[in-house]
Scaffold this motif. Structure first.
Motif, mmCIF file in Angstrom:
data_model
loop_
_atom_site.group_PDB
_atom_site.id
_atom_site.type_symbol
_atom_site.label_atom_id
_atom_site.label_comp_id
_atom_site.label_asym_id
_atom_site.label_seq_id
_atom_site.Cartn_x
_atom_site.Cartn_y
_atom_site.Cartn_z
ATOM 1 N N LYS A 1 68.492 43.317 52.246
ATOM 2 C CA LYS A 1 69.206 42.252 51.529
ATOM 3 C C LYS A 1 69.192 42.531 50.028
ATOM 4 O O LYS A 1 68.121 42.802 49.458
ATOM 5 C CB LYS A 1 68.569 40.901 51.834
ATOM 6 C CG LYS A 1 69.200 39.740 51.082
ATOM 7 C CD LYS A 1 68.374 39.297 49.887
ATOM 8 C CE LYS A 1 69.132 38.377 48.973
ATOM 9 N NZ LYS A 1 68.329 37.794 47.896
ATOM 10 N N GLY B 1 70.160 40.875 46.375
ATOM 11 C CA GLY B 1 70.492 39.630 45.687
ATOM 12 C C GLY B 1 71.550 39.849 44.617
ATOM 13 O O GLY B 1 71.952 40.986 44.341
ATOM 14 N N GLY B 2 71.981 38.737 44.034
ATOM 15 C CA GLY B 2 73.041 38.777 43.030
ATOM 16 C C GLY B 2 72.741 39.742 41.896
ATOM 17 O O GLY B 2 73.622 40.472 41.418
ATOM 18 N N SER B 3 71.469 39.797 41.477
ATOM 19 C CA SER B 3 71.116 40.664 40.353
ATOM 20 C C SER B 3 71.259 42.136 40.735
ATOM 21 O O SER B 3 71.494 42.980 39.882
ATOM 22 C CB SER B 3 69.676 40.372 39.916
ATOM 23 O OG SER B 3 68.827 40.498 41.027
ATOM 24 N N LYS C 1 65.175 42.933 45.008
ATOM 25 C CA LYS C 1 65.325 42.005 43.877
ATOM 26 C C LYS C 1 65.434 42.798 42.581
ATOM 27 O O LYS C 1 65.565 44.014 42.587
ATOM 28 C CB LYS C 1 64.091 41.100 43.800
ATOM 29 C CG LYS C 1 63.767 40.376 45.081
ATOM 30 C CD LYS C 1 64.382 39.025 45.099
ATOM 31 C CE LYS C 1 64.349 38.376 46.462
ATOM 32 N NZ LYS C 1 65.030 37.122 46.514
ATOM 33 N N ASP C 2 65.271 42.091 41.461
ATOM 34 C CA ASP C 2 65.280 42.768 40.157
ATOM 35 C C ASP C 2 63.883 42.805 39.544
ATOM 36 O O ASP C 2 63.722 42.961 38.345
ATOM 37 C CB ASP C 2 66.280 42.088 39.208
ATOM 38 C CG ASP C 2 65.944 40.634 38.967
ATOM 39 O OD1 ASP C 2 64.994 40.115 39.597
ATOM 40 O OD2 ASP C 2 66.626 39.997 38.137
ATOM 41 N N GLY D 1 58.625 43.248 43.117
ATOM 42 C CA GLY D 1 58.001 42.539 44.231
ATOM 43 C C GLY D 1 57.670 41.110 43.828
ATOM 44 O O GLY D 1 58.112 40.621 42.779
ATOM 45 N N LEU E 1 55.413 38.569 42.159
ATOM 46 C CA LEU E 1 54.498 38.778 41.031
ATOM 47 C C LEU E 1 53.432 37.685 40.990
ATOM 48 O O LEU E 1 53.580 36.625 41.607
ATOM 49 C CB LEU E 1 55.287 38.797 39.727
ATOM 50 C CG LEU E 1 56.429 39.831 39.647
ATOM 51 C CD1 LEU E 1 57.172 39.720 38.322
ATOM 52 C CD2 LEU E 1 55.908 41.250 39.838
ATOM 53 N N ASP F 1 55.534 33.660 37.503
ATOM 54 C CA ASP F 1 56.923 33.833 37.071
ATOM 55 C C ASP F 1 56.952 34.659 35.774
ATOM 56 O O ASP F 1 56.386 34.245 34.762
ATOM 57 C CB ASP F 1 57.526 32.437 36.843
ATOM 58 C CG ASP F 1 59.000 32.507 36.481
ATOM 59 O OD1 ASP F 1 59.477 33.593 36.106
ATOM 60 O OD2 ASP F 1 59.661 31.454 36.570
ATOM 61 N N PRO F 2 57.611 35.821 35.795
ATOM 62 C CA PRO F 2 57.612 36.668 34.595
ATOM 63 C C PRO F 2 58.335 36.018 33.406
ATOM 64 O O PRO F 2 58.136 36.441 32.270
ATOM 65 C CB PRO F 2 58.344 37.936 35.051
ATOM 66 C CG PRO F 2 59.152 37.514 36.226
ATOM 67 C CD PRO F 2 58.401 36.405 36.886
ATOM 68 N N ASN F 3 59.156 35.026 33.684
ATOM 69 C CA ASN F 3 59.816 34.315 32.571
ATOM 70 C C ASN F 3 58.823 33.444 31.814
ATOM 71 O O ASN F 3 59.030 33.120 30.655
ATOM 72 C CB ASN F 3 60.971 33.453 33.086
ATOM 73 C CG ASN F 3 61.989 34.292 33.818
ATOM 74 O OD1 ASN F 3 62.532 35.233 33.246
ATOM 75 N ND2 ASN F 3 62.205 33.988 35.087
ATOM 76 N N GLN G 1 60.762 31.317 42.429
ATOM 77 C CA GLN G 1 62.184 31.596 42.615
ATOM 78 C C GLN G 1 62.448 32.827 43.469
ATOM 79 O O GLN G 1 63.530 32.992 43.997
ATOM 80 C CB GLN G 1 62.802 31.886 41.241
ATOM 81 C CG GLN G 1 62.879 30.694 40.318
ATOM 82 C CD GLN G 1 64.191 29.976 40.488
ATOM 83 O OE1 GLN G 1 65.225 30.596 40.466
ATOM 84 N NE2 GLN G 1 64.125 28.677 40.675
ATOM 85 N N VAL G 2 61.443 33.680 43.581
ATOM 86 C CA VAL G 2 61.682 34.998 44.166
ATOM 87 C C VAL G 2 62.053 34.955 45.648
ATOM 88 O O VAL G 2 62.752 35.840 46.130
ATOM 89 C CB VAL G 2 60.466 35.920 43.892
ATOM 90 C CG1 VAL G 2 59.230 35.433 44.607
ATOM 91 C CG2 VAL G 2 60.756 37.358 44.190
HETATM 92 N N1 LIG Z 1 56.224 34.891 41.355
HETATM 93 C C1 LIG Z 1 57.380 35.528 41.108
HETATM 94 N N2 LIG Z 1 57.524 36.811 41.455
HETATM 95 C C2 LIG Z 1 58.652 37.481 41.227
HETATM 96 N N3 LIG Z 1 59.737 36.943 40.638
HETATM 97 C C3 LIG Z 1 59.684 35.664 40.269
HETATM 98 C C4 LIG Z 1 58.503 34.893 40.482
HETATM 99 N N4 LIG Z 1 58.745 33.644 40.022
HETATM 100 C C5 LIG Z 1 59.985 33.632 39.546
HETATM 101 N N5 LIG Z 1 60.575 34.843 39.684
HETATM 102 C C6 LIG Z 1 61.962 35.173 39.293
HETATM 103 O O1 LIG Z 1 62.709 35.442 40.474
HETATM 104 C C7 LIG Z 1 63.673 36.453 40.197
HETATM 105 C C8 LIG Z 1 64.015 37.196 41.446
HETATM 106 O O2 LIG Z 1 64.596 36.323 42.322
HETATM 107 P P1 LIG Z 1 66.182 36.182 42.444
HETATM 108 O O3 LIG Z 1 66.829 35.916 41.141
HETATM 109 O O4 LIG Z 1 66.410 35.214 43.528
HETATM 110 O O5 LIG Z 1 66.586 37.591 42.886
HETATM 111 P P2 LIG Z 1 67.896 37.971 43.628
HETATM 112 O O6 LIG Z 1 69.022 37.209 43.006
HETATM 113 O O7 LIG Z 1 67.991 39.417 43.372
HETATM 114 O O8 LIG Z 1 67.646 37.644 45.063
HETATM 115 C C9 LIG Z 1 63.018 37.342 39.190
HETATM 116 O O9 LIG Z 1 63.969 37.941 38.341
HETATM 117 C C10 LIG Z 1 62.080 36.432 38.441
HETATM 118 O O10 LIG Z 1 62.637 36.072 37.201
#
Ligand SMILES: Nc1ncnc2c1ncn2[C@@H]1O[C@H](COP(=O)(O)OP(=O)(O)O)[C@@H](O)[C@H]1O
Ligand SMILES: N[C@@H](CC(=O)OP(=O)(O)O)C(=O)O
Length: 569
Positions: free
Chosen positions: A93, A95-97, A314-315, A318, A320, A323-325, A350-351
């Motif tokens: 799968k 994702g959008g990113s 994902k972007d 894995g 984390l 949340d890296p933000n 969000q992951v």
């Molecule tokens: N614990 C976490 N581990 C990884 N990513 C996280 C976490 N919490 C929030 N995120 C956010 O989730 C994003 C990845 O999820 P998402 O945007 O849904 O990816 P995609 O659109 O590729 O499916 C990351 O870019 C990150 O900013």
């Protein structure tokens, strides 16, 4: 639809929305709607093989008799079972990113083809931020007037992004032009009606995944990798009618398996399936599985086909440690259990989509979270069990803008049935509860924001909840709170809590409520919104980067300064 089938085998009931897996008697057709749903399912031709048991299950509608019949028998020697279940090896799968531009689509195609031993099913989300743009376009259409629809900024953005992508990839524009025209027509319809219902929202956002998958499949075909595009709502993703948050029904698994497998047998091609979308069993309209729902599409396909692995690309490297933000030095978590991943997702990371672990757990299929921008990073492997002997804290998750209710019974101590009354009010009003801490006469709880905030009448709804609860209790409504969830090894909960409370105390933070879920992998702390991010950063430093050795904490813990925590008030 086929006419009457002659069926040997067991009669089975029809339970309503879903076809039960373990059914045992025959139910009548109850309404025209039901009739339609049944015909839809028979059209899907429910017939599948299940890898582990090698049971072949046939579920068909008997039109004359007006019931649903099941044929279920051991097919170990049946060629269908032996041949078909091994056609696909994994789901991948993106994702959008991961598919945000033509360049990204090329890289993802290269990545897929760099695993020549895999026979994957591909699931894609909409390109980049397309879903958000489509929702904004819909909201603007409500008030802009029919003649101005063509100029809606977000519509132009979506149109240009998709046309630029097909041009860059050297694909014919006809791959998306019909969808772009229909999208504009739909927005004109919304402008005319001056109304954007949840059902229309789902149809509107479906254009994102319908276009990204068509482009990607066309590109794979162009570079010589035979691919076939699928709209999930046409291959058996059957859901409830809860638009914007639909649930996948059991009948989906055999239907999807049958369609993908039989198409492969007719002519092998890499399936490229729209994530996030389904078809409601009642109205047969397009539904969505909640934001981020493509993860759930992927795990559903994984379970349906009994695959070896489900990969979600994902972007980030894995799952984390937070949340890296919020904290850029968050670290990848190498291993998680399904339970840990579910808690983490449910409490706001969000992951992963909150429901996405369920099919994987039920099918016992490992989920690997990988970075499509950095494929060599090991990512996170999510499985049924893992070695917890060295694990302390796995991840810290933050859910902000949560509403908390303190409810104190007006009756005397010893009053039974108080909790039952409180929860029956939530049930009647259709509101789900996240975190709960109780005593005999008081209860503190937080309301699930994902359910609540998506609705328009939020303030009226909250007022109504309070009004109903005030008939039996004194109610204090506290808004702008955050849930900090500590996911980890709660065999060592005293150590985790001592360390966490030490950090929060040092930072002058007052914890307003604390609760440990029955799953025992998560402790939730409620703090004010405005101090929550600072808390997460401080907790992360202490647990993941601290110089203070674990040993020292363990000694202190054994010396007995573990905090008392029931209500945390
Ligand atoms: N614990 C976490 N581990 C990884 N990513 C996280 C976490 N919490 C929030 N995120 C956010 O989730 C994003 C990845 O999820 P998402 O945007 O849904 O990816 P995609 O659109 O590729 O499916 C990351 O870019 C990150 O900013
Ligand atoms: N496109 C949908 C579904 C999805 O899963 O997206 P992503 O994989 O980019 O989070 C959304 O934005 O919600």
């Amino acid at each position: 639809m086929a006419a009457a089938f002659h069926l040997c085998g067991v009669k089975t009931p029809y339970y309503g929305p879903a076809f039960s897996k373990r059914s045992s008697h025959c139910g009548p057709l109850r309404s025209p709607r039901l009739n339609f749903a049944l015909s839809m399912n028979s059209e899907f031709g429910l017939c599948t093989t299940v890898k582990e048991s090698c049971k072949r299950r046939v579920l068909r509608v008997n039109c004359e008799g007006g019931g649903v019949d099941v044929l279920e028998r051991d097919e170990t020697e049946n060629q269908i079972c032996d041949g078909v279940t091994s056609q696909f090896t994994c789901v991948m799968k993106f994702g959008g990113s991961s598919v945000a531009s033509a360049e990204r689509m090329r890289e993802v195609a290269d990545l897929i083809l760099s695993f020549p031993d895999e026979r994957p099913v591909i699931v894609l989300s909409a390109m980049g931020k397309t879903t958000n743009k489509l929702l904004l376009a819909g909201e603007n259409a409500v008030s802009c007037g029919v003649t101005n629809v063509s100029n809606i900024e977000e519509l132009s953005f979506v149109r240009e992004l998709h046309l630029r992508t097909v041009d860059d990839l050297g694909i014919d524009r006809s791959v998306v032009s019909a969808h772009l025209e229909e999208l504009e027509q739909l927005l004109k319809g919304i402008a005319m009606m001056k109304e954007l219902t949840l059902r229309t929202k789902d149809y509107l956002v479906s254009f994102g995944e319908c276009m990204s998958t068509r482009i990607f499949a066309a590109y794979l075909n162009k570079i010589g990798a035979k691919a076939r595009q699928y709209d999930a709502f046409d291959i058996g993703f059957i859901t409830t009618d809860d638009f914007t948050n639909a649930e996948i029904l059991e009948a989906t698994y055999p239907a999807v398996a049958k369609r993908l497998q039989s198409d492969w047998i007719s002519e092998p091609a890499i399936p490229v399936v729209t994530g996030f979308l389904g078809k409601s069993w009642r109205s047969c309209a397009v539904t969505t599985l909640g934001r981020g729902g493509s993860d759930l599409t992927a795990t559903t396909i994984g379970k349906a086909l009994g695959l070896r692995e489900i990969q979600v690309w994902k972007d980030v490297d894995g799952v984390l440690s937070c949340d890296p933000n919020i904290y850029p030095r968050a670290e990848p978590v190498p291993y998680l259990t399904f339970e840990e991943a579910s808690e983490l997702a449910y409490f706001g990371a969000q992951v992963l989509h909150p429901q996405s672990m369920r099919p994987a757990r039920e099918g016992d299929i490992p989920v690997r979270v990988k970075n499509s921008y950095n494929p060599n990073a090991p990512g996170t492997l999510i499985t049924k069990a893992r070695d917890m002997s060295k694990a302390l804290l796995t991840s810290i998750v933050l859910k902000q803008n949560v509403t908390m209710l303190d409810i104190v019974s007006t009756r005397m101590l010893g009053q039974y049935g108080f909790l039952a009354k409180v929860f029956s009010i939530f049930e009647e009003l259709g509101i789900s509860v996240d975190v709960v801490a109780t005593s005999e006469v008081s209860i503190s709880l937080t309301l699930d924001p994902s359910k609540l905030w998506s609705r328009e009448l939020i303030q009226q709804e909250l007022d109504h909840v309070v009004e109903e609860l005030e008939k039996i209790a004194v109610v204090n409504l506290l808004q702008h709170r955050s849930i900090i969830s500590l996911i980890g090894n709660f065999q060592r909960s005293s150590l985790i809590l001592e360390k966490a409370f030490h950090v929060l105390h040092t930072n002058g933070v007052n914890v307003q409520m604390i609760s440990q879920g029955a799953s025992k992998v998560n402790i939730s702390l409620i703090v004010n919104d405005d101090e929550s991010e600072q808390c997460v950063r401080a907790l992360h430093s202490a647990f993941f980067e601290s110089d203070l050795s674990e040993l020292e904490w363990e000694c202190r813990s054994e010396n007995g300064s573990v905090p008392k925590l029931l209500n945390g008030q």
